[in-house]
Motif scaffolding. Structure first.
Motif, short mmCIF file in Angstrom:
data_model
loop_
_atom_site.label_atom_id
_atom_site.label_comp_id
_atom_site.label_asym_id
_atom_site.label_seq_id
_atom_site.Cartn_x
_atom_site.Cartn_y
_atom_site.Cartn_z
N GLY B 81 0.72 -1.33 -0.18
CA GLY B 81 0.08 0.22 0.05
C GLY B 81 0.73 1.22 0.00
O GLY B 81 1.90 1.34 0.46
N ASN B 82 0.27 2.24 -0.80
CA ASN B 82 1.15 3.58 -0.59
C ASN B 82 0.36 4.63 0.23
O ASN B 82 0.56 5.75 0.03
N GLY B 83 -0.38 4.04 1.01
CA GLY B 83 -0.82 4.96 2.00
C GLY B 83 -2.49 5.15 1.80
O GLY B 83 -3.52 5.51 2.47
N PHE B 178 5.57 -3.50 -5.39
CA PHE B 178 5.44 -2.60 -4.64
C PHE B 178 4.61 -1.42 -4.77
O PHE B 178 4.26 -1.14 -6.09
N ALA B 179 4.37 -0.59 -3.75
CA ALA B 179 3.16 0.42 -4.02
C ALA B 179 3.90 1.65 -3.47
O ALA B 179 4.24 1.85 -2.57
N SER B 180 4.15 2.51 -4.44
CA SER B 180 4.99 3.55 -4.26
C SER B 180 4.14 4.83 -4.20
O SER B 180 3.13 5.13 -4.64
N ARG B 181 4.43 5.50 -2.87
CA ARG B 181 3.75 6.71 -2.59
C ARG B 181 4.46 7.81 -3.40
O ARG B 181 3.34 8.58 -4.20
N SER B 369 -1.89 4.10 5.91
CA SER B 369 -2.41 5.52 6.67
C SER B 369 -1.47 6.48 6.32
O SER B 369 -0.72 6.82 7.28
N ARG B 370 -1.21 6.89 5.14
CA ARG B 370 -0.63 7.96 4.92
C ARG B 370 -1.15 8.95 3.71
O ARG B 370 -1.17 8.51 2.65
N GLY B 371 -1.34 10.06 4.05
CA GLY B 371 -1.97 10.87 3.03
C GLY B 371 -3.44 10.60 2.45
O GLY B 371 -3.76 11.34 1.66
#
Lengths: 622, 804
Positions: B81-83, B178-181, B369-371
């Protein structure tokens, strides 16, 4: 009204099926039954004593040369029973025709015969029309339906033989009700005998569908009737007979459904023809009579029909997967001359079979390691590439045909059992199964096979040698997936310490008690492990910490569960396969962490019934 | 006493790594908030590789010997996850499968028409539900599991990577997901070692019947649609390879003979956390934006995408480290699932697994949990569109538990999602409360006839809407989390930001409290303020006044509010009023009948003895009014202990986690640890416990289990609470260290209320070394081994404590 004789569902499956049997039951009881004339039959059988009467056969079926190995071939029933589009255009079970049988025979000869497939077996209905109305000759013998088999049955067998194959045919056990003909039909080549002589005066019924009158073999006419049928098949040139609805079995028990005498009569009648005819019994035969089946026949269906009677030939849940539970009980019953029949092997066409690739491979894996006959019910003209690769994998067929005893589960925890059998050459056949609905990894530990160190592994399905594996081999398996290996031990035998269940140092609780056991080491076991009863082995001593593969020898006439734990841990719930009866011990393994020094190992029946425990064997090293 | 003041540089390897990375790339400041699915500036790329060497990476890797599949992803899928965007990856060699969820893909709306009983509707259309965005499949027909050997998949927690390797025909194939933010995409990268190649198909499908279309020239497939509530959403995927062919076929993208393959997927919605804008950003065309993002990312070398992603997540992960001691070597040979099974079977501690379980919780928080919106009942990890309880925000423990971990585990920045969510909802919550709370049919209405501030129901959505029953004390509990974040950070700007939430909740209670007369054991009567007709979650009478749960929460709320007014220098007059109310609040008593702390204003047990909720113990945890250190009357501690004991040891995951936290607070290390072990029980046939992928499974009924993320976050919080207890001005080290971890261990980066971070090492059950760093705090008492010492620090400085 249609009579559908072959609706065979396991108890608990759709009520519809059961209701169908009731609603479409056989014809009304004949007038004879209402006013039986008990005096007639025997009085009217003067010639019977003239027939040669021999003592019951004591011939070992193996000595006949038949079923030296499980047979391979094709059977018509799977396609007959399916609702798959186009298979039965003229009504249920209408697939069975000469044209279709010969088409399959030709395909078998072309594609599968080189791999050992040789029997082409005609199943139920050859003497019934598309409305399922039967046809009998003047001697109460089934006679071919002219629409299905316009040239009769001999022509079919001749064609099959011309292809270098063998021909199989089918009968239900007993005197079919419609053949009774008011008791007046004469028995062929038995002057003075009529159908009235061969059944009981009260016309008690028999077989899995109650579609026949039970034959009374106290009357010598009865054997003559069987002889006449056997003679007919021999004359037609058949090499195989499936006798169906046989009890005890076929979901029936009790005297009326005890068909051991029928089977014996068939064995005798076949012998008298001089033609080798393989006799196969169906279905869900009672294991308690395994010795009878082995004595008089060449194979016995251990389970209900594998077919689903649905839009495909089979489905995984209905009822391929049942065999994993039901086969272990029979593992010591099979051998040259007579084999455990797991029913039709429908793996040749994924769409028609109704199975995933993984399920198809698993299906054939279980059949092969169980040494079951391998007869497919697929449309052999429409095998897909994957199906053909399965059916023609000579290494897997060789496992089926090696003459050794069937495999058994050796680590039966959860949905990921490992089954194994020791081969005559000292190697092991090892199958990994994932019976769960999601992928899982499965591992076979060499210790569960009784050896340690390195072993070379051959992957039979992929036909490649994987190399040398130390202590174990594992694989990721898809849902309902499997792998099949030949494992050749290279390391030393496992050194273990034996702890007898009956040892005085153990702690028994609940109603657990020591009992005699001829099959057990030390001649004793601990039984009465139920509803909280426990057996605790005290002072199981090892030298170092680690996970140990502990072998548990047990006796259990049915499938039972127990939780096995070490040192007060939560343990593993094991589902112990049946050992076939209460006089046979088998062994399974469980992984437990033990610590250096003294440990306890507990077998806990928890809230149900556990098997009787003979002993445990604990390796000296993890 | 050995106290050495040191310079504020950090000697911990993890912190040093973080600083080195930050210095190298400037990433920490460059990667600011990404509040919605929106166009973003090109990320700054690290100039050096941030990848851990394999040996270091292995320290925080979980691994498995089998993949997951469609239908089993909740238990077997590995989360990335990227948030905002989350995905569960199945990793079947022949059929890579990603269930992709955007945290904002919610049906429903404000839901402000009450039912006849004065409560809220709670359906998927009115209240709404989180739903799955898309399913991505990468079919590689030649790689059927039946021909695969040496399969292994890993979840690299520190670097945020899912990987799988396997052999087919003598070739080793690898994939990394991968999940890039920074790039706002999910990347799947397929490689091989040998002479292998990939041939197959990539398909992207919506889960609500959307039609996928393709852009042949760009080798891109996408879909877009909108819900009945007007929310627009979309997703896109593109595929490229340095060799072989990539072509569009139908609505899929086919690839053939590719020695490597890169698949980039993204998606989102036009949700905006802004009530004034109707929670929509009309400028966003999600499908188009998704296409833009995947094509932009696909232009970058995949190595750069990987490095940018790892440089983004690794520093966050490495702010905290934990070592609970070594596990036996023979356990290390087992994969993660086998270890979970062995842990339960043999009941032998596996400290490495237990530490990994903690880090897995942190990984989920970093990933989810980001952004964007905060973590609800499942975070952004669904398989299917009908998550139980809508995958929503449950305000009577679940969302609060989700965030107990954040500050304790050096993830304070992940807490922002919760605070920002509450702030964005506040206008609606206030409006709906004013209009509807005192509806005459609402059995929980204020009998005072007054209403003020805001309240929520047991469930909330992201559109200002509440669902199911009104939950008066929910506001106070949310504020408990919100204020505690200030206690950890001492961030005044943050406190000022959330102050309207605190004040609104206080105003609600000032309008709600009613007077009651109580008589104590000596026969003396007094007038007290109590909660109006209410329900102690989620059992017992539904019209009880003065329930312990509410009294404790309001007592905390008022106290926290008073602190806030002092810190911020605001509303001093109103603060005096609130202080007066607080003085008069009734506080619960111990029942003379049961010996338990009373849940209701009754000596009798009016509910289920072993009920999952510990509502009346909220003053023990997360509150700290009830303390076993002599500062709380012994009778009260005994009553709380007796109640906790009666609640039992075998409940659902989150309920066990809460129990463990409470036992940790009571310094009963072994009982707290046993509950951790219970949550690590392997889930079988949907039973309570831990799934193969370590997700916590909640058995809704026999044979049916669902994922609830709260235990995955609450149990790690309990592990930390066993190692460090803090409240402003007070830190206790190793308050409840179980024997299983006592031999030796360490933890670093633990947040301390009052504005500190502490690192602790121990041996033989005793602290050997501790290091306290001020993140804003100036003084506290540090207790270890029965010995207290006062520490004064300037913000930014550290002190090392020894001689315990």
């Amino acid at each position: 009204m249609r009579t559908r004789r072959r609706v065979r569902r396991r108890t608990g499956l759709p009520v519809v099926a059961t209701a169908l049997v009731v609603a479409l039951g056989g014809p009304a009881v004949p007038a004879r039954a209402a006013a039986p004339d008990a005096a007639t039959p025997h009085a009217a059988a003067p010639d019977v004593t003239a027939a040669p009467v021999t003592a019951p056969s004591t011939v070992d079926m193996a000595a006949t040369g038949l079923a030296e190995r499980p047979y391979l071939g094709w059977s018509s029933w799977s396609m007959q029973s399916s609702k798959y589009p186009g298979l039965n255009p003229d009504g249920d079970y209408s697939y069975l025709t000469e044209a279709n049988v010969l088409k399959q025979a030709d395909a078998l000869a072309t594609r599968l015969k080189p791999y050992g497939y040789e029997y082409v077996n005609i199943d139920a209905g050859w003497w019934r029309d598309n409305d399922w109305t039967p046809r009998f000759d003047e001697y109460a013998r089934q006679t071919p339906d002219p629409v299905r088999f316009p040239r009769g049955m001999k022509a079919v067998a001749d064609h099959i033989h011309a292809k270098g194959l063998k021909a199989g045919i089918y009968l239900p056990v007993g005197l079919e009700k419609e053949a009774y003909a008011g008791g007046a039909a004469p028995i062929w080549n038995a002057p003075g005998c009529t159908t009235a002589d061969i059944v009981y005066p009260d016309l008690r019924t028999t077989n899995g569908w109650d579609s026949a009158y039970k034959i009374d073999f106290d009357d010598p006419c009865a054997q003559r009737y069987i002889d006449s049928q056997a003679r007919m098949f021999a004359d037609w040139g058949y090499d195989f007979l499936k006798l169906d609805g046989v009890g005890p079995g076929s979901f029936k028990s009790g005297d009326n459904y005890d068909n051991v005498a029928d089977v014996a009569a068939w064995q005798k009648a076949i012998a008298a023809t001089g033609r080798p005819i393989h006799l196969e019994l169906s279905w869900s035969l009672d294991i308690g009579h395994a010795a009878d089946w082995k004595r008089y026949s060449n194979g016995w269906r251990i389970d209900t029909d594998v077919e689903c009677y649905c839009n495909t030939l089979v489905t995984w849940e209905n009822s391929v997967d049942d065999r994993f539970d039901d086969a272990p009980a029979w593992s010591r019953k099979a051998g040259p001359g007579g084999w455990n029949d797991l029913d039709t092997l429908n793996v040749g066409n994924g769409a028609m079979d109704g199975l995933t690739q993984a399920e198809r491979q698993t299906y054939m894996t279980l059949w092969a390691i169980s040494k079951s006959p391998l007869y497919t019910g697929d449309d052999l003209t429409r095998l897909d590439d994957y199906g053909l690769s399965l059916l023609t994998n000579s290494e897997v067929i060789a496992v089926d045909q090696d003459g050794a005893p069937p495999a058994r589960p050796v680590t039966p925890a959860g949905d990921q059992p490992v089954w194994a059998a020791k081969n005559p050459d000292g190697s092991w056949t090892v199958a990994l199964f994932n019976l769960a609905d999601a992928p899982a990894s499965v591992t076979a530990h060499w210790a569960s096979l009784g050896f340690t160190g390195k072993a070379t592994v051959r992957d039979l399905w992929n036909r490649k040698t994987l190399g040398t594996y130390k202590d174990s081999i594992g694989a990721a398996l898809p849902a309902h997936g499997s792998r099949l290996f030949t494992v050749r031990p290279g390391g030393p035998a496992l050194v273990t310490t034996r702890y007898e269940a009956e040892a005085a140092t153990n702690t028994l609780s609940g109603n657990a008690s020591v009992a005699g056991c001829d099959a057990c080491s030390g001649g004793q076991k601990v039984g009465n492990l139920y509803l909280g009863g426990k057996l605790r082995f005290n002072d199981v001593t090892v030298r170092r910490d680690g996970i140990y593969t502990v072998a548990i020898s047990y006796v259990s006439g049915d499938i039972r569960s127990a939780t096995v734990s070490a040192n007060g841990g939560n343990g593993t719930s094991l589902r112990f396969p049946s050992t076939g009866d209460w006089g046979t011990a088998e062994t399974v393994s469980v992984q437990l962490a033990l610590k250096a020094g003294a440990n306890t190992i507990t077998v806990d029946s928890a809230d149900w019934y556990a098997p009787d425990i003979d002993r445990i064997d604990v390796p000296q090293t993890p | 006493m050995d106290i050495r003041n040191t310079e504020p540089h950090d000697i911990r390897p993890s912190r040093r790594g973080l600083l080195a990375l930050a210095a190298a790339s400037g990433l920490v400041t460059a990667l600011g908030g990404l509040p919605t699915f929106a166009a973003s500036a090109a990320p700054r790329r690290p100039t050096t590789s941030p990848l851990l060497d394999p040996e270091d990476a292995a320290r925080n890797q979980l691994w498995w010997k089998a993949p997951g599949a469609a239908g089993s992803l909740i238990e077997q899928g590995l989360p990335v996850g990227n948030g905002r965007l989350g995905a569960l990856a199945g990793n079947d060699p022949a059929n890579e499968l990603l269930a992709i969820t955007d945290a904002t893909l919610w049906t429903g709306g404000l839901n402000d028409t009450l039912q006849s009983d004065g409560q809220f509707p709670y359906g998927r259309d009115d209240f709404g539900s989180l739903t799955q965005l898309a399913t991505l499949t990468v079919d590689i027909p030649g790689h059927d599991l039946g021909v695969v050997d040496a399969y292994r998949r890993t979840l690299d927690l520190a670097q945020g990577l899912v990987g799988a390797t396997y052999d087919v025909g003598g070739v080793t194939y690898r994939r990394q997901i991968f999940a890039s933010r920074p790039d706002d995409v999910i990347v799947l990268h397929f490689t091989q070692e040998g002479r292998g190649a990939y041939t197959g198909t990539v398909s992207l499908a919506g889960t609500h019947g959307e039609a996928t279309t393709v852009d042949a020239a760009r080798r891109c497939a996408s879909f877009g649609a909108s819900f009945a509530n007007g929310l627009r959403y979309g997703a896109a995927v593109t595929v490229h390879s340095a060799s072989g062919t990539v072509t569009v076929t139908g609505t899929s993208i086919a690839f053939a003979d590719c020695r490597d393959l890169t698949v980039v997927v993204s998606g989102g919605t036009n949700y905006a956390p802004d009530q004034a804008a109707g929670f929509r950003d009309p400028s966003v065309d999600p499908e188009r934006l998704a296409r833009t993002k995947v094509l932009a990312a696909a232009r970058e070398p995949v190595r750069d995408l990987l490095h940018t992603h790892v440089a983004d997540v690794r520093p966050l992960f490495e702010r905290f480290a934990v070592d609970l001691g070594p596990s036996p070597a023979w356990l290390r040979e087992l994969d993660t699932w086998e270890r979970v099974q062995a842990r339960w079977r043999d009941d032998v501690p596996d400290p490495e697994l237990e530490a990994a379980y903690l880090q897995f919780g942190r990984y989920l928080m970093i990933s989810g949990s980001r952004g964007s919106l905060p973590l609800g009942l499942q975070g952004p990890w669904l398989e299917g569109n009908d998550p139980d309880w809508m995958g929503d925000y449950h305000t009577d423990v679940n969302i609060q538990m989700n965030y107990w971990l954040a500050d304790r585990a050096a993830l304070g920045s992940c807490f922002d999602a919760l605070a920002d969510y509450c702030l964005a909802q506040l206008p609606s919550w206030t409006d709906v409360t004013r209009r509807l709370f005192n509806s005459p049919t609402n059995r929980f209405r204020n009998s005072t006839g007054r209403v003020a501030g805001w309240a929520v129901a047991f469930s909330t959505n992201p559109y200002g809407g509440s669902g199911w029953w009104w939950h008066p004390a929910g506001n106070a509990w949310l504020c408990q989390n919100l204020f505690e974040h200030f206690e950890y950070t001492q961030d005044r700007a943050y406190l000022a930001k959330v102050y309207p939430l605190l004040k609104g909740a206080v105003e609600f209670w000032a309008a709600r409290l009613v007077t009651s007369t109580v008589t104590d054991a000596s026969g003396v009567s007094r007038e007290v303020l109590v909660d109006d007709a209410d329900w102690s979650p989620e059992h017992g009478p539904q019209d009880a006044r003065g329930i312990t749960y509410a009294q404790e929460l309001v007592w905390q709320l008022f106290g926290n509010y008073l602190t806030a007014t002092q810190v911020l220098g605001r509303d001093s007059g109103y603060a005096e009023t609130v202080a007066g109310l607080r003085e008069r609040l009734y506080l619960p008593e111990v029942s003379p009948t049961t010996g338990w702390l009373q849940e209701w204003m009754s000596p009798d047990n009016l509910g289920e003895t072993t009920h999952r909720h510990l509502s009346p113990l909220i003053g023990l945890f997360p509150g700290d009014r009830i303390r076993p250190d002599g500062s709380t009357p012994a009778e009260l501690v005994a009553g709380a202990t007796a109640l906790l004991t009666a609640r039992g040891m075998n409940s659902f995951g989150w309920a066990n986690a809460w129990r463990s936290l409470c036992w940790a607070r009571l310094k009963d290390a072994e009982t707290a640890y046993r509950l951790l072990a219970t949550n690590l029980k392997p889930s079988v046939n949907g039973g309570n416990g831990t799934a193969m992928n370590l997700f916590d499974i909640y058995e809704t009924n026999p044979g049916r289990g669902i994922f609830q993320i709260d235990a995955n976050l609450g149990t790690p919080a309990a592990i930390i609470e066993m190692l460090v207890y803090s409240r402003p001005g007070h830190v206790e080290l190793l308050p409840a260290l179980p024997a299983a971890w006592a031999a030796a261990g360490s933890v670093s980066g633990v947040g301390v209320r009052g504005g500190f971070v502490v690192d602790v090492s121990w041996a033989n059950g005793r602290v050997t070394r501790a290091r306290l760093t001020s993140t804003g705090g100036r003084s506290t008492t540090v207790v270890a081994g029965g010995r207290a010492r006062r520490v004064d620090l300037v913000p930014g400085r550290s002190v090392t404590l020894g001689d315990f």
